[in-house]
Design a protein around this motif. Sequence first.
Motif, PDB file in Angstrom:
ATOM      1  N   ASP A  81      32.279  51.347  42.399  1.00 33.83           N
ATOM      2  CA  ASP A  81      33.552  50.847  43.183  1.00 33.83           C
ATOM      3  C   ASP A  81      34.659  51.677  43.813  1.00 33.83           C
ATOM      4  OD1 ASP A  81      31.333  49.296  44.217  1.00 33.83           O
ATOM      5  OD2 ASP A  81      31.958  47.860  42.250  1.00 33.83           O
ATOM      6  N   ARG A  82      35.794  51.607  42.259  1.00 31.99           N
ATOM      7  CA  ARG A  82      36.547  52.071  42.351  1.00 31.99           C
ATOM      8  C   ARG A  82      36.590  54.132  43.407  1.00 31.99           C
ATOM      9  NH1 ARG A  82      39.557  52.245  36.910  1.00 31.99           N
ATOM     10  NH2 ARG A  82      40.201  49.892  36.615  1.00 31.99           N
ATOM     11  N   LYS A  83      35.655  54.598  43.226  1.00 32.67           N
ATOM     12  CA  LYS A  83      35.594  55.763  43.910  1.00 32.67           C
ATOM     13  C   LYS A  83      35.323  55.686  45.514  1.00 32.67           C
ATOM     14  CE  LYS A  83      34.198  59.383  40.584  1.00 32.67           C
ATOM     15  NZ  LYS A  83      32.847  60.084  39.930  1.00 32.67           N
ATOM     16  N   MET A  84      34.785  54.390  45.664  1.00 32.36           N
ATOM     17  CA  MET A  84      34.821  53.888  47.159  1.00 32.36           C
ATOM     18  C   MET A  84      35.535  53.623  47.737  1.00 32.36           C
ATOM     19  SD  MET A  84      32.055  54.039  49.275  1.00 32.36           S
ATOM     20  CE  MET A  84      31.773  53.111  50.747  1.00 32.36           C
ATOM     21  N   LEU A  85      36.773  53.057  46.840  1.00 36.43           N
ATOM     22  CA  LEU A  85      38.073  52.194  47.150  1.00 36.43           C
ATOM     23  C   LEU A  85      38.735  53.241  47.395  1.00 36.43           C
ATOM     24  CD1 LEU A  85      39.458  49.741  47.455  1.00 36.43           C
ATOM     25  CD2 LEU A  85      40.596  50.151  45.320  1.00 36.43           C
ATOM     26  N   GLU A  86      38.982  54.264  46.721  1.00 41.19           N
ATOM     27  CA  GLU A  86      39.805  55.244  46.879  1.00 41.19           C
ATOM     28  C   GLU A  86      39.391  56.454  47.560  1.00 41.19           C
ATOM     29  OE1 GLU A  86      42.745  56.564  45.549  1.00 41.19           O
ATOM     30  OE2 GLU A  86      42.124  54.192  44.163  1.00 41.19           O
ATOM     31  N   LYS A  87      37.886  56.753  48.154  1.00 38.42           N
ATOM     32  CA  LYS A  87      37.373  57.324  49.362  1.00 38.42           C
ATOM     33  C   LYS A  87      37.956  56.489  50.730  1.00 38.42           C
ATOM     34  CE  LYS A  87      33.383  58.869  47.548  1.00 38.42           C
ATOM     35  NZ  LYS A  87      31.709  59.360  47.860  1.00 38.42           N
ATOM     36  N   ILE A  88      38.021  55.323  50.629  1.00 41.99           N
ATOM     37  CA  ILE A  88      38.186  54.498  51.987  1.00 41.99           C
ATOM     38  C   ILE A  88      40.264  54.523  51.792  1.00 41.99           C
ATOM     39  CG2 ILE A  88      36.286  53.267  52.484  1.00 41.99           C
ATOM     40  CD1 ILE A  88      37.980  50.559  51.633  1.00 41.99           C
ATOM     41  N   LEU A  89      40.895  54.732  50.895  1.00 44.46           N
ATOM     42  CA  LEU A  89      41.856  54.716  51.782  1.00 44.46           C
ATOM     43  C   LEU A  89      42.707  55.130  52.108  1.00 44.46           C
ATOM     44  CD1 LEU A  89      44.908  54.131  49.794  1.00 44.46           C
ATOM     45  CD2 LEU A  89      45.083  55.726  48.847  1.00 44.46           C
ATOM     46  N   PRO A  90      42.341  56.376  52.633  1.00 42.38           N
ATOM     47  CA  PRO A  90      43.073  57.302  53.789  1.00 42.38           C
ATOM     48  C   PRO A  90      43.117  56.783  55.214  1.00 42.38           C
ATOM     49  CG  PRO A  90      41.845  59.330  52.915  1.00 42.38           C
ATOM     50  CD  PRO A  90      41.648  57.671  52.057  1.00 42.38           C
ATOM     51  N   PHE A  91      41.136  55.688  55.196  1.00 43.26           N
ATOM     52  CA  PHE A  91      41.327  55.401  56.946  1.00 43.26           C
ATOM     53  C   PHE A  91      42.239  53.457  56.859  1.00 43.26           C
ATOM     54  CE2 PHE A  91      37.458  57.619  55.714  1.00 43.26           C
ATOM     55  CZ  PHE A  91      37.331  58.347  57.288  1.00 43.26           C
ATOM     56  N   GLN A  92      42.389  52.828  55.340  1.00 43.57           N
ATOM     57  CA  GLN A  92      43.037  52.265  55.233  1.00 43.57           C
ATOM     58  C   GLN A  92      44.654  52.357  55.065  1.00 43.57           C
ATOM     59  OE1 GLN A  92      42.294  51.087  51.116  1.00 43.57           O
ATOM     60  NE2 GLN A  92      40.564  49.328  52.606  1.00 43.57           N
ATOM     61  N   MET A  93      45.080  53.277  54.875  1.00 42.97           N
ATOM     62  CA  MET A  93      46.208  53.169  55.429  1.00 42.97           C
ATOM     63  C   MET A  93      46.493  54.068  56.788  1.00 42.97           C
ATOM     64  SD  MET A  93      47.377  52.336  51.915  1.00 42.97           S
ATOM     65  CE  MET A  93      49.828  53.161  52.519  1.00 42.97           C
TER      66      MET A  93
END
Length: 172
Positions: A81-93
């Motif tokens: 889950d942590r890696k997935m949250l980091e993978k979607i960080l650019p899309f969230q930002m």
Amino acid sequence: MIIYQQAFDLYHTIYRIINILGNFKYADSIELDRLRIWDYYLLFPNKLKSISLKREEKDIKNLINNYISKEQNPYEIILNDRKMLEKILPFQMGALKYLASIGLIDKDYLKNNRISKISDEVLLELRQITAELTPQEKNTISLLTGHFFYVPLIGKDGLKSRSNLLDSRYDA
């Protein structure tokens, strides 16, 4: 074979954040990390079942079990889950930058580490223009913006620690 994943779609991320902010009525601003965690759970509502809850929050656990479906898409199996949250960080930002550029949120959100809504009226209009939320999405947003708003973000019993999505060991 092409598989569409909502997690890596900037427009879907904008849609999710608009719906979260549009349904959030308890305060004028929200922490950036809290919004990122809420977005993750709106994207993958089944993951709410893995959040650690206190013994006195048994009613919330029952709500999660009753209103969040147990189905898991075989194409959405997440091993970390942590890696997935980091993978979607650019899309969230990217979504937050877009919302700041059109004047829906304050442009200084990175400096303040808080998202402040500027125009509730425009958010309501955008929510009405977008497609109707599914019952599961409505239930997830209600749980997140209701109960999990009152859970502190940092600390031993904070949302970061309970969700285990973001590191909380060094938070002051």
